[in-house]
Design an enzyme around this catalytic site. Sequence first.
Site, PDB file in Angstrom:
ATOM      1  CG  ASP A   1      36.120 -14.099  58.281  1.00 31.40           C
ATOM      2  OD1 ASP A   1      34.944 -13.937  57.929  1.00 31.40           O
ATOM      3  OD2 ASP A   1      36.974 -14.649  57.567  1.00 31.40           O
TER       4      ASP A   1
ATOM      5  CE  LYS B   1      33.451  -6.750  58.893  1.00 37.35           C
ATOM      6  NZ  LYS B   1      34.421  -7.839  58.887  1.00 37.35           N
TER       7      LYS B   1
ATOM      8  CD  GLN C   1      33.765  -8.707  51.906  1.00 36.34           C
ATOM      9  OE1 GLN C   1      33.488  -7.626  51.475  1.00 36.34           O
ATOM     10  NE2 GLN C   1      32.879  -9.671  51.980  1.00 36.34           N
TER      11      GLN C   1
ATOM     12  N   GLY D   1      29.743 -12.844  55.794  1.00 39.30           N
ATOM     13  CA  GLY D   1      28.843 -13.565  56.681  1.00 39.30           C
ATOM     14  C   GLY D   1      28.996 -12.985  58.062  1.00 39.30           C
ATOM     15  CG  HIS D   2      28.144  -9.343  59.519  1.00 43.08           C
ATOM     16  ND1 HIS D   2      27.717  -8.035  59.529  1.00 43.08           N
ATOM     17  CD2 HIS D   2      29.389  -9.329  59.017  1.00 43.08           C
ATOM     18  CE1 HIS D   2      28.683  -7.270  59.042  1.00 43.08           C
ATOM     19  NE2 HIS D   2      29.694  -8.030  58.719  1.00 43.08           N
TER      20      HIS D   2
HETATM   21  P1  IMP Z   1      35.644 -12.709  46.851  1.00 42.38           P
HETATM   22  O1  IMP Z   1      35.245 -11.554  47.712  1.00 42.38           O
HETATM   23  O2  IMP Z   1      34.698 -13.867  46.925  1.00 42.38           O
HETATM   24  O3  IMP Z   1      35.951 -12.302  45.456  1.00 42.38           O
HETATM   25  O4  IMP Z   1      37.028 -13.300  47.427  1.00 42.38           O
HETATM   26  C1  IMP Z   1      38.233 -12.542  47.416  1.00 42.38           C
HETATM   27  C2  IMP Z   1      39.034 -12.763  48.697  1.00 42.38           C
HETATM   28  O5  IMP Z   1      38.345 -12.164  49.784  1.00 42.38           O
HETATM   29  C3  IMP Z   1      39.212 -14.234  49.083  1.00 42.38           C
HETATM   30  O6  IMP Z   1      40.460 -14.387  49.723  1.00 42.38           O
HETATM   31  C4  IMP Z   1      38.110 -14.476  50.083  1.00 42.38           C
HETATM   32  O7  IMP Z   1      38.380 -15.534  50.968  1.00 42.38           O
HETATM   33  C5  IMP Z   1      38.108 -13.138  50.797  1.00 42.38           C
HETATM   34  N1  IMP Z   1      36.823 -12.825  51.417  1.00 42.38           N
HETATM   35  C6  IMP Z   1      35.686 -12.448  50.807  1.00 42.38           C
HETATM   36  N2  IMP Z   1      34.720 -12.233  51.705  1.00 42.38           N
HETATM   37  C7  IMP Z   1      35.257 -12.463  52.901  1.00 42.38           C
HETATM   38  C8  IMP Z   1      34.750 -12.361  54.237  1.00 42.38           C
HETATM   39  O8  IMP Z   1      33.605 -12.001  54.499  1.00 42.38           O
HETATM   40  N3  IMP Z   1      35.628 -12.674  55.225  1.00 42.38           N
HETATM   41  C9  IMP Z   1      36.911 -13.031  54.985  1.00 42.38           C
HETATM   42  N4  IMP Z   1      37.416 -13.118  53.767  1.00 42.38           N
HETATM   43  C10 IMP Z   1      36.607 -12.834  52.734  1.00 42.38           C
END
Ligand code: IMP
Length: 427
Positions: free
Chosen positions: A19, A22, A224, A46-47
């Site tokens: 977040d 990017k 991420q 999510g961009h």
């Molecule tokens: P998962 O990727 O859904 O398995 O989640 C694993 C961890 O990564 C959790 O803490 C999510 O909140 C975090 N996470 C996954 N995608 C994002 C993102 O795009 N931005 C911020 N945190 C993320």
Amino acid sequence: MPTCATPNASIVVGAQWGDEGKGKWIDILASKADIIARFQGGNNAGHTLYINNEKIVLHQIPSGIFHNDKISIITAGVVVSPVQLLKEIEEVQRVAEISPKNFWLSTRAHVITPWHMYLDSLFETNAKNPIGTTKKGIGPTYADRANRTGLRIASYIDNAQYNQWISMMCESQPGFKDHIQQNQSLWTEFANAASEISKYATEAEASLRKELKNGKKLLLEGAQGTLLDLSFGTFPFVTSSCTTSGGALASIGLSPKCVDKITGVAKAYITRVGEGPFPTELTDEIGKELGRKGNEFGATTNRPRRCGWFDAVAMRYAADINGFDDIYLNKMDILSGFKTIKVAVAYKHPKLGNITEFPACAHILKEIVPIYEEYAGWEEDISSAKEFSQLPLNAQRYVRALEEHCGTMVSYVGTGPNRQDAIAVPH
Ligand code: IMP
């Protein structure tokens, strides 16, 4: 034959817990690239982009899709939700053209099925210490890939292969057959998406290598952030893919010799969604104000993000792991109005003493307290500044202090959500 005509790939990754904003920078940098590729993650990302003041959120398709003459790729390292992808294609079609000519979906990418989403929810609900995942099925899909029981795009779009996969899963995975029987409409919607998706499916990496040999420029787009990397993040509170620059190459099958620039994107403060240690987290009014002013809600789950001061220990670590050439520092405008701004420059652990390196274990990270340096804030709204010299002196000093603490130059400062809200930092 060299892998690339000249090193012509640049990589943009998140330097924090995701977040970082990017999408905006990738959108700007895409104008200088010919091909933009998303290399890991899935629709957990999510961009958010503002194009002509219109808010568009992309979860899987690279942000470069809004540049007419570019090719956008979802590569082998990504996990794809087909139903969500179709929705995104429709969303893109509102403002831009998307066709098999400008959008390639790797046949090697793995597919997130309703089963994987179910497992993700089940694990999270039953876990004593949940990770706080997005429940999009990311972890279980990557787990099936590692287990060699996953479904790739190539098999998903081929009827016979798809049926074979269903049979194999029914035989080998307890509960799978029941899940199909009890969720028939979900599975039918999922299977029906295949024919539309198949238009875009191609051996993307092979075509990409050809384009690079012909001198085309590639931009690799991370999702991420470094601190969520499966190996180097705050395990187990991480995502299930490699979010670093090294991971980018493994996920696209490209030689490191092709890379000419690596950029880290960070916020001027730091946020995290989901569970896990967060040394500089602010649970007080200041944290709430950062969240309010910065509109810190997850683009995918709408969960409020946890907010804290900039963590230079984590940033130095991210810079080292990724080999950042520079940093793009976002959301400086949000810091306007804070009397004092803090930066964590080291940690103090009750048993280990002062720590200047980011620890490998989440439990150690949970036990430390940050050692801060304080900087005087500024009152002025900086959102209309166009040049670095137009920023208040204290804002300039803050950027220079971060460069010093992180050992990496800040090339751009972000002062708002739009493409034009970017100030070059002189060096
Ligand atoms: P998962 O990727 O859904 O398995 O989640 C694993 C961890 O990564 C959790 O803490 C999510 O909140 C975090 N996470 C996954 N995608 C994002 C993102 O795009 N931005 C911020 N945190 C993320």
